[in-house]
Design a protein around this motif. Sequence first.
Motif, PDB file in Angstrom:
ATOM      1  N   VAL A   1     -29.265   6.388  17.103  1.00  0.00           N
ATOM      2  CA  VAL A   1     -29.836   7.592  17.614  1.00  0.00           C
ATOM      3  C   VAL A   1     -28.547   9.182  17.595  1.00  0.00           C
ATOM      4  O   VAL A   1     -29.041   9.839  16.907  1.00  0.00           O
ATOM      5  CB  VAL A   1     -29.864   7.556  19.340  1.00  0.00           C
ATOM      6  CG1 VAL A   1     -30.075   8.727  19.608  1.00  0.00           C
ATOM      7  CG2 VAL A   1     -31.446   6.136  19.419  1.00  0.00           C
ATOM      8  N   GLY A   2     -27.683   9.027  17.331  1.00  0.00           N
ATOM      9  CA  GLY A   2     -26.721   9.646  16.932  1.00  0.00           C
ATOM     10  C   GLY A   2     -26.681   9.768  15.546  1.00  0.00           C
ATOM     11  O   GLY A   2     -25.821  11.763  14.851  1.00  0.00           O
ATOM     12  N   GLN A   3     -27.111   9.419  14.789  1.00  0.00           N
ATOM     13  CA  GLN A   3     -27.246   9.943  12.931  1.00  0.00           C
ATOM     14  C   GLN A   3     -28.582   9.716  12.550  1.00  0.00           C
ATOM     15  O   GLN A   3     -28.972   9.822  11.588  1.00  0.00           O
ATOM     16  CB  GLN A   3     -26.495   9.261  12.177  1.00  0.00           C
ATOM     17  CG  GLN A   3     -27.003   7.878  12.223  1.00  0.00           C
ATOM     18  CD  GLN A   3     -28.036   7.423  11.346  1.00  0.00           C
ATOM     19  OE1 GLN A   3     -28.349   8.175  10.026  1.00  0.00           O
ATOM     20  NE2 GLN A   3     -29.535   6.516  11.875  1.00  0.00           N
ATOM     21  N   ILE A   4     -30.470  10.350  13.397  1.00  0.00           N
ATOM     22  CA  ILE A   4     -31.380  10.266  13.220  1.00  0.00           C
ATOM     23  C   ILE A   4     -31.250  11.298  12.451  1.00  0.00           C
ATOM     24  O   ILE A   4     -30.571  12.479  12.349  1.00  0.00           O
ATOM     25  CB  ILE A   4     -32.187  10.234  14.212  1.00  0.00           C
ATOM     26  CG1 ILE A   4     -31.947   9.093  14.771  1.00  0.00           C
ATOM     27  CG2 ILE A   4     -32.814  11.056  13.250  1.00  0.00           C
ATOM     28  CD1 ILE A   4     -32.934   9.150  16.515  1.00  0.00           C
ATOM     29  N   PRO A   5     -31.823  11.811  11.033  1.00  0.00           N
ATOM     30  CA  PRO A   5     -31.821  12.990  10.413  1.00  0.00           C
ATOM     31  C   PRO A   5     -32.993  13.676  11.065  1.00  0.00           C
ATOM     32  O   PRO A   5     -33.488  13.824  11.160  1.00  0.00           O
ATOM     33  CB  PRO A   5     -33.073  12.509   8.786  1.00  0.00           C
ATOM     34  CG  PRO A   5     -32.498  10.321   8.994  1.00  0.00           C
ATOM     35  CD  PRO A   5     -32.285   9.615  10.633  1.00  0.00           C
ATOM     36  N   VAL A   6     -31.289  14.840  10.416  1.00  0.00           N
ATOM     37  CA  VAL A   6     -32.000  15.798  11.062  1.00  0.00           C
ATOM     38  C   VAL A   6     -33.418  16.620  10.758  1.00  0.00           C
ATOM     39  O   VAL A   6     -33.878  17.486  11.238  1.00  0.00           O
ATOM     40  CB  VAL A   6     -31.109  17.220  10.513  1.00  0.00           C
ATOM     41  CG1 VAL A   6     -32.199  18.816  11.494  1.00  0.00           C
ATOM     42  CG2 VAL A   6     -30.178  17.036  11.075  1.00  0.00           C
ATOM     43  N   TRP A   7     -33.703  15.740   9.389  1.00  0.00           N
ATOM     44  CA  TRP A   7     -35.503  16.739   9.550  1.00  0.00           C
ATOM     45  C   TRP A   7     -36.495  16.132   9.854  1.00  0.00           C
ATOM     46  O   TRP A   7     -37.814  16.396  10.270  1.00  0.00           O
ATOM     47  CB  TRP A   7     -35.756  16.641   8.225  1.00  0.00           C
ATOM     48  CG  TRP A   7     -35.222  15.354   7.177  1.00  0.00           C
ATOM     49  CD1 TRP A   7     -34.366  14.652   6.697  1.00  0.00           C
ATOM     50  CD2 TRP A   7     -36.580  13.982   7.648  1.00  0.00           C
ATOM     51  NE1 TRP A   7     -34.424  13.545   6.573  1.00  0.00           N
ATOM     52  CE2 TRP A   7     -35.265  13.146   6.820  1.00  0.00           C
ATOM     53  CE3 TRP A   7     -37.562  13.482   7.877  1.00  0.00           C
ATOM     54  CZ2 TRP A   7     -36.273  11.130   6.146  1.00  0.00           C
ATOM     55  CZ3 TRP A   7     -37.890  12.623   7.598  1.00  0.00           C
ATOM     56  CH2 TRP A   7     -37.237  11.236   6.910  1.00  0.00           C
ATOM     57  N   ALA A   8     -35.714  14.511  10.729  1.00  0.00           N
ATOM     58  CA  ALA A   8     -36.692  13.353  11.433  1.00  0.00           C
ATOM     59  C   ALA A   8     -37.194  13.639  13.239  1.00  0.00           C
ATOM     60  O   ALA A   8     -38.042  13.570  13.981  1.00  0.00           O
ATOM     61  CB  ALA A   8     -36.048  11.758  11.389  1.00  0.00           C
ATOM     62  N   ARG A   9     -36.361  14.704  13.888  1.00  0.00           N
ATOM     63  CA  ARG A   9     -36.905  15.517  14.897  1.00  0.00           C
ATOM     64  C   ARG A   9     -36.920  16.870  15.810  1.00  0.00           C
ATOM     65  O   ARG A   9     -35.788  17.723  14.389  1.00  0.00           O
ATOM     66  CB  ARG A   9     -35.962  14.536  16.383  1.00  0.00           C
ATOM     67  CG  ARG A   9     -34.696  14.880  15.982  1.00  0.00           C
ATOM     68  CD  ARG A   9     -34.134  13.515  16.511  1.00  0.00           C
ATOM     69  NE  ARG A   9     -33.327  13.682  16.917  1.00  0.00           N
ATOM     70  CZ  ARG A   9     -32.038  13.037  17.967  1.00  0.00           C
ATOM     71  NH1 ARG A   9     -32.846  12.483  19.222  1.00  0.00           N
ATOM     72  NH2 ARG A   9     -30.813  13.319  17.915  1.00  0.00           N
TER      73      ARG A   9
END
Length: 99
Positions: free
Chosen positions: A56-64
């Motif tokens: 969760v701490g590194q989910i791609p910025v474009w994903a949410r």
Amino acid sequence: MERRSFNDVPTMPNCRNGIPGQTKVAFITNLVENGAVNGNSIVFSFPNGTAIGIWVGQIPVWARHQTGVPDICHSVTRITKIGATRPVDIEDFSDILLR
């Protein structure tokens, strides 16, 4: 994962924001590279809660969290089998996706 999340630009279907590389396959690859086990590209399991937190701490910025575009991942639920004769422990971690 929500299909609409990857079809927000009609001229570039299946690419979030119309950008090549921002695809469902890329998001699944991100999950697997960060310890998730892929279950038919619908359910992903992690070995423990710590692994979920790291992902969760590194989910791609474009994903949410983009205005007018649905988030790709909406919920995280941790299910732990307590023992052979005991019930499972279920925890909803969806609030960790709100950051």
